[in-house]
Write an enzyme that holds these catalytic residues in place. Structure first.
Site, mmCIF file in Angstrom:
data_model
loop_
_atom_site.group_PDB
_atom_site.id
_atom_site.type_symbol
_atom_site.label_atom_id
_atom_site.label_comp_id
_atom_site.label_asym_id
_atom_site.label_seq_id
_atom_site.Cartn_x
_atom_site.Cartn_y
_atom_site.Cartn_z
ATOM 1 C CE LYS A 22 -3.787 -0.606 2.394
ATOM 2 N NZ LYS A 22 -4.394 -0.851 3.733
ATOM 3 N NE ARG A 91 -5.177 3.466 3.856
ATOM 4 C CZ ARG A 91 -5.232 3.747 2.557
ATOM 5 N NH1 ARG A 91 -4.630 4.826 2.079
ATOM 6 N NH2 ARG A 91 -5.869 2.936 1.729
ATOM 7 N N GLY A 100 -6.661 -10.706 8.059
ATOM 8 C CA GLY A 100 -6.264 -11.307 9.334
ATOM 9 C C GLY A 100 -5.411 -10.344 10.131
ATOM 10 C CG MET A 102 -5.742 -3.144 13.172
ATOM 11 S SD MET A 102 -4.932 -1.786 13.971
ATOM 12 C CE MET A 102 -4.736 -0.699 12.577
ATOM 13 N NE ARG A 336 -5.503 -4.636 -3.998
ATOM 14 C CZ ARG A 336 -6.129 -4.868 -2.853
ATOM 15 N NH1 ARG A 336 -5.456 -4.945 -1.738
ATOM 16 N NH2 ARG A 336 -7.424 -5.026 -2.826
ATOM 17 C CG HIS A 452 -6.019 -35.931 7.039
ATOM 18 N ND1 HIS A 452 -7.039 -36.624 6.428
ATOM 19 C CD2 HIS A 452 -4.986 -36.778 7.149
ATOM 20 C CE1 HIS A 452 -6.628 -37.859 6.192
ATOM 21 N NE2 HIS A 452 -5.383 -37.983 6.624
ATOM 22 N NE ARG A 574 6.288 -44.799 -12.620
ATOM 23 C CZ ARG A 574 5.738 -43.649 -13.010
ATOM 24 N NH1 ARG A 574 5.016 -43.609 -14.137
ATOM 25 N NH2 ARG A 574 5.912 -42.558 -12.303
ATOM 26 N NE ARG A 629 11.246 -47.370 -12.888
ATOM 27 C CZ ARG A 629 10.466 -46.821 -11.951
ATOM 28 N NH1 ARG A 629 10.925 -45.839 -11.196
ATOM 29 N NH2 ARG A 629 9.241 -47.229 -11.787
ATOM 30 C CB SER A 780 16.705 -39.889 -15.190
ATOM 31 O OG SER A 780 15.407 -39.415 -14.982
ATOM 32 N N GLY A 782 15.442 -39.326 -9.826
ATOM 33 C CA GLY A 782 14.175 -39.879 -9.350
ATOM 34 C C GLY A 782 13.880 -39.202 -8.029
ATOM 35 C CB THR A 783 12.850 -35.731 -7.290
ATOM 36 O OG1 THR A 783 11.740 -35.727 -8.180
ATOM 37 C CG2 THR A 783 14.044 -35.071 -7.932
ATOM 38 C CG ASN A 784 8.397 -39.328 -6.882
ATOM 39 O OD1 ASN A 784 8.454 -38.093 -6.915
ATOM 40 N ND2 ASN A 784 7.595 -40.035 -7.634
ATOM 41 C CB CYS A 848 11.803 -39.199 -14.508
ATOM 42 S SG CYS A 848 12.697 -40.348 -13.463
ATOM 43 C CE1 TYR A 868 14.307 -36.354 -18.925
ATOM 44 C CE2 TYR A 868 16.439 -36.155 -20.011
ATOM 45 C CZ TYR A 868 15.531 -36.901 -19.265
ATOM 46 O OH TYR A 868 15.843 -38.166 -18.871
HETATM 47 P P1 ADP Z 1 -7.899 -2.060 3.426
HETATM 48 O O1 ADP Z 1 -6.548 -2.562 3.155
HETATM 49 O O2 ADP Z 1 -8.716 -2.905 4.314
HETATM 50 O O3 ADP Z 1 -8.609 -1.655 2.184
HETATM 51 P P2 ADP Z 1 -7.404 0.708 3.827
HETATM 52 O O4 ADP Z 1 -6.239 1.191 4.577
HETATM 53 O O5 ADP Z 1 -7.303 0.791 2.368
HETATM 54 O O6 ADP Z 1 -7.717 -0.758 4.302
HETATM 55 O O7 ADP Z 1 -8.631 1.560 4.345
HETATM 56 C C1 ADP Z 1 -9.953 1.131 4.544
HETATM 57 C C2 ADP Z 1 -10.912 2.110 3.878
HETATM 58 O O8 ADP Z 1 -10.718 3.426 4.355
HETATM 59 C C3 ADP Z 1 -10.742 2.174 2.387
HETATM 60 O O9 ADP Z 1 -11.985 2.277 1.780
HETATM 61 C C4 ADP Z 1 -9.941 3.424 2.190
HETATM 62 O O10 ADP Z 1 -10.175 3.958 0.939
HETATM 63 C C5 ADP Z 1 -10.454 4.320 3.310
HETATM 64 N N1 ADP Z 1 -9.427 5.275 3.726
HETATM 65 C C6 ADP Z 1 -8.185 4.984 4.142
HETATM 66 N N2 ADP Z 1 -7.491 6.112 4.398
HETATM 67 C C7 ADP Z 1 -8.319 7.141 4.144
HETATM 68 C C8 ADP Z 1 -8.161 8.570 4.207
HETATM 69 N N3 ADP Z 1 -7.020 9.116 4.567
HETATM 70 N N4 ADP Z 1 -9.210 9.311 3.870
HETATM 71 C C9 ADP Z 1 -10.378 8.730 3.483
HETATM 72 N N5 ADP Z 1 -10.586 7.414 3.416
HETATM 73 C C10 ADP Z 1 -9.556 6.616 3.727
HETATM 74 MG MG MG Z 2 -7.842 -0.584 0.910
HETATM 75 MG MG MG Z 3 12.486 -44.850 -7.708
#
Ligand code: ADP
Ligand code: MG
Ligand code: MG
Length: 895
Positions: A22, A91, A100, A102, A336, A452, A574, A629, A780, A782-784, A848, A868
């Site tokens: 970001k 952010r 996962g 913050m 991105r 599993h 084989r 083989r 050749s 035989g990595t297994n 192989c 190969y």
């Molecule tokens: P995520 O990675 O979960 O998208 P972000 O850091 O991009 O988290 O932010 C969550 C939301 O808050 C997004 O919709 C982003 O566009 C908005 N946001 C983040 N920073 C600002 C800011 N400075 N002003 C307005 N909106 C923001």
């Molecule tokens: Mg975002």
């Molecule tokens: Mg073998």
């Protein structure tokens, strides 16, 4: 001294390691002159230092102060300034995007005083100011202070129903000031402390919470599943706030520069008026299609389209975007390179070439073997009527249809009477193995991609969806319930899509992959746009690659398919199956033979059959090398099971009609029994203990070649000796084979060309590779076996027993049978290749084992200079593509 903080204008997109994805892209957009609200990024270095020492590095606070002061100067306001504050968002942003962790706290800097200043600043709009404040309390409370988010959501819901309104925008100022008090109360109730009024304290606490979130359980789990290293750390972005929630002339949205599902160029995205940040994805209110923005605010819309074009031209790829419009002014908050489907990846790569944005080498880099694999699986017909009943993780690809069963016994029973079944379990254990083998597909409600079920299903090539946690499974009652309350009972049909993780009720029709039809040479398939894109990328990969691709194929049919799929020969044929079926009896005779004469009789009967097999394969692969083989598995595999046989013998004896031959067989089976057959009499050891066996096979191969030559064919047999540990073994066998060749020449007047080589599958063979290379034309790998022998575990036993635990604990990122263990087994491959080539510069090198079709492993084999890779027919296109990707790594260009 390490610099920990970077203003947006100081960074660039190449600094994802340091600034996170970001931060690097915010910097890039800033330097492109796009409208990004000013701010700065605290680097991953700072996070790593914090995680290592348990506290922020000493210099950090000072650096943050400096950057904050500069930001305040630029904005003409100070953080939390009572009469018109500067507010910021804090952010998180790691190198790889990671759910996962913050996420984000918006409106940092608001407190009881500055909220009034914000209202004044916004022309007296108190509603907007208190809405922003309650959002801060909510996000700060849940993400920084760790209070359950639902506590805040419930308070908001209660308020809405009390006021009898549907949506938060209908709440009045008094409602919101009341909500602010409620939220503050929640915070002091839960934490025993008041919400911090000091803006800088708010900011520092939020930064620290981002650092800490790197190690939450969910984040750790996610990294393991996605094979993201655990020591990267995250960056933190401090970004001055812009507001989409100040009225109808404001709003927030997301956009893609192309359709991530098809790759088509156009306007894709969603927009929400009078809203802030996450409202769009949270689904709180209904968004409108991005195209509608043209009607709402034409100027902002036009500017957005321009920005999108700039970004695509600059990144030369599909970008996704977050933006906000504040009183008619457009602000870019994130971009991105966007995720896309497998099909879109191939289409977009070719479109970008046609737009002169990238070259073909780069197009090959833009797709992966895994994506190609996805396109090769049969899939459910998207046009068919289908009802989605659950969604889990796409653990093992494919489309499977069958009747649900809830235990392995039933799975086996039903499968035996010809039913197609889907085994449904909460999670699987090694006890479910039989059921998993019997089932067409496996569905679990618990566990991730390393559970599993997932590991074993992938190993067996069974379709699997795991962790479909909206399903309530009642194994005893033999039924399950979906979130919507739909009951599915034993015997009801379901369709599971292991490529997408979707579960449908009933039998969804399955269609062949067009891409496979194209590889098979079906001309009708080539008109398709996706197929055309795949073909174009494949052609370039073939031109570019150094590594040849061969097939592991044992039959003329497989050989033929491999050839159509682009194999340049067979790397592993084989011969075991040539001892099965109605030939079993001959093999028994051979094993039971008491004299060499008896042995020879049995071998002489096998010879013409094997010769016919080889004629057919050499014909299918005419003009190309075929590595055969000699027999590898322990002999007892060709004999009846000891326990079964003893029971049968005992029964016959009891009835008084005992059979002496059977007794003899039982004796032999007992004699051949080995505690560790994988380490027993097999491979070259068999050839040495029963010399006639290998020479019979060699004779069958060379006579077949001679016949092909007489028929005007062009055979290139290569005879491969398995499980060699020392050069003496190879020399003995080699001398025998040369005698056979000389004899054939004498009798027929034809001397077929052939090569003799060995498999490298024992660590000792690696150490002695120099000497062995003196007696071999090729190696050749035989990595297994090499993996088994190096780690000291048997694949048949350990994959289902302890691998899931090892994967879960992060000891492996992936099973070493699936992707080559570079540190251990890979190092052995490298050494053997080096020693072998040094002793014999003409030595031809191939692999192989199963790893010959694994993308990561293929890149490694290319780098260590093998000639190969050989893999199963279905993986040949993937191997060709990955070999091409490996070759173009350094030459790819976006210019
Ligand atoms: P995520 O990675 O979960 O998208 P972000 O850091 O991009 O988290 O932010 C969550 C939301 O808050 C997004 O919709 C982003 O566009 C908005 N946001 C983040 N920073 C600002 C800011 N400075 N002003 C307005 N909106 C923001
Ligand atoms: Mg975002
Ligand atoms: Mg073998």
């Amino acid at each position: 001294m390490t610099k920990y903080v970077y203003a947006f204008f100081e960074g660039s997109r190449d600094q994802r390691d340091l600034l996170g994805g970001k931060g690097a892209n915010l910097a890039e957009m800033t330097n492109l002159g796009l409208p990004v609200p000013p701010g700065f990024t605290i680097s991953t270095d700072a996070c790593r230092a914090y995680l290592e020492h348990g506290s922020e590095p000493d210099e950090l606070a000072g650096e943050v102060s400096e950057h904050l002061a500069a930001l305040e100067e630029e904005m003409g306001r100070t953080l939390g300034q009572p009469d018109g504050p500067l507010l910021v968002s804090v952010r998180s942003g790691a190198k790889f995007s990671m759910p996962g962790m913050m996420e984000t706290v918006l409106n940092v800097g608001l407190n009881d005083e500055s909220v009034q200043g914000l209202a004044d600043f916004a022309g007296g709009d108190e509603r907007f100011a208190y809405d922003s404040y309650r959002r801060l309390l909510q996000m700060f409370g849940s993400t920084v202070l760790g209070i359950e988010a639902s506590v805040f959501a419930e308070a908001l819901d209660d308020l809405k129903s009390e006021r009898e309104v549907e949506s938060d925008v209908e709440l009045e100022v008094e409602d919101l000031t009341g909500l602010v008090s409620t939220y503050k109360q929640i915070i002091s109730d839960h934490t025993g402390e008041d919400f911090p009024q000091d803006p800088r304290v708010q900011m520092d606490m939020a930064v620290r919470a981002v650092f800490d979130s790197w190690n939450t359980e969910r984040a750790v789990l996610y990294r393991r599943q996605e094979r993201i290293p655990g020591d990267l750390g995250t960056a933190v972005n401090i970004c001055s706030m812009v507001f989409g929630n100040g009225g109808e002339d404001s709003g927030t949205g997301v956009a893609f520069t192309r359709d991530p599902a098809s790759g088509a160029q156009g306007v894709y995205g969603d927009y929400l008026q009078n809203a802030q940040g996450e409202d769009v994805v949270a689904g709180i209110r209904n968004t409108v299609p991005l195209a509608d923005l043209e009607q709402i605010d034409k100027a902002a819309y036009d500017e957005l389209l321009e920005v999108m074009a700039t970004l695509e031209g600059h990144y030369r790829d599909l970008c996704d975007i977050e933006f906000t419009i504040e009183r008619g002014k457009l602000w870019m908050l994130q971009t991105r390179v966007g995720k896309r489907t497998a099909g879109a990846a191939f289409r977009i790569a070719c479109q970008l070439v046609d737009q002169d944005l990238i070259d073909m080498d780069e197009a090959v880099q833009r797709v992966t073997g895994d994506q190609l694999t996805q396109l090769m699986f049969p899939r459910f017909d998207e046009d068919a009527d289908r009802e989605l009943i659950a969604k889990g993780m796409n653990a093992s690809p494919g489309a499977a249809v069958g009747k649900v069963v809830f235990d392995s016994d039933t799975a086996v029973e039903w499968a035996e009477r010809g039913e197609q079944v889907i085994l449904v379990r909460r999670e699987t254990t090694p006890d479910d193995l039989r059921g998993m083998v019997a089932a067409r597909g496996i569905l679990t409600s618990r566990g991730g991609k390393t559970s599993h079920a997932a590991v074993v299903a992938r190993g067996m090539g069974r379709t699997c969806v795991c962790g479909a946690d909206t399903l309530t499974i009642d194994a005893k009652g033999a039924r399950m319930r979906t979130r919507d309350g739909v009951e599915v009972a034993e015997g009801d049909a379901v369709s599971i899509d292991g490529t997408t993780g979707e579960v449908f009720s009933g039998e969804v029709p399955v269609v062949d992959s067009l891409v496979v039809r194209y590889f098979e040479g079906d001309d009708d398939a080539t008109g398709d746009e996706l197929v055309a894109a795949v073909a174009r990328v494949m052609e370039h990969a073939d031109q570019a690659r150094r590594l040849a691709v061969r097939a592991n194929a044992d039959t003329p049919e497989d050989a033929g398919r491999s050839r159509r799929f682009g194999a340049q020969g067979i790397g592993l044929c084989r011969t075991e199956h040539m001892f099965l079926g109605d030939r079993k009896e001959l093999v028994e005779n051979l094993i039971l033979a008491e004299s060499t004469d008896e042995q020879e009789v049995a071998l002489a009967e096998l010879l013409p059959m094997q010769r016919d097999d080889f004629v057919a394969i050499l014909e299918a692969m005419d003009g190309l090398p075929v590595t055969i083989r000699l027999i590898d598995p322990p002999l007892h595999e060709f004999l009846p099971d000891y326990t079964d046989l003893s029971v049968e013998v005992a029964l016959r004896d009891e009835k008084g009609n005992s059979d002496s031959l059977q007794h003899k067989l039982l004796e032999t089976v007992k004699r051949l029994h080995e505690e560790n057959p994988m380490l027993g009499l097999r491979g070259v050891r068999l050839g040495i203990v029963i010399p006639g066996l290998f020479t019979m096979q060699a004779r069958a191969i060379l006579e077949a070649a001679a016949l092909r030559i007489k028929d005007g064919g062009d055979p290139h047999p290569e005879i491969m000796i398995p499980l060699v540990a020392t050069v003496q073994e190879l020399e003995l066998v080699r001398a025998d084979i040369h005698d056979v060749a000389a004899d054939i020449e004498k009798r027929t007047g034809v001397r077929p060309e052939f090569a003799i080589g060995t498999m490298i599958e024992l660590p000792r063979a690696v150490m002695a590779a120099g000497a062995i290379a003196g007696a071999a034309e090729f190696f050749s790998f035989g990595t297994n076996d090499l993996t088994q022998m190096t780690w000291g575990f048997s694949r048949d036993d350990v994959e289902a027993s302890f691998f899931p635990t090892y994967l879960d604990k992060g000891i492996f990122g992936v099973s070493p049978f699936e992707s080559l263990d570079l540190e251990g087994v890979g190092e052995l491959v490298r050494q053997a290749a080096e020693k072998g080539r040094e002793a014999n510069p003409d030595l031809h090198l191939g692999i192989c084992g199963e790893h010959g079709g694994d993308p990561d492993s293929i890149h490694f084999f290319d780098h260590v200079g093998l000639d190969y890779v050989s893999c199963s027919p279905f993986r040949i296109p993937v191997a060709r593509l990955e070999a091409g990707r490996s070759a173009t790594e350094d030459t790819a260009s976006t210019a």
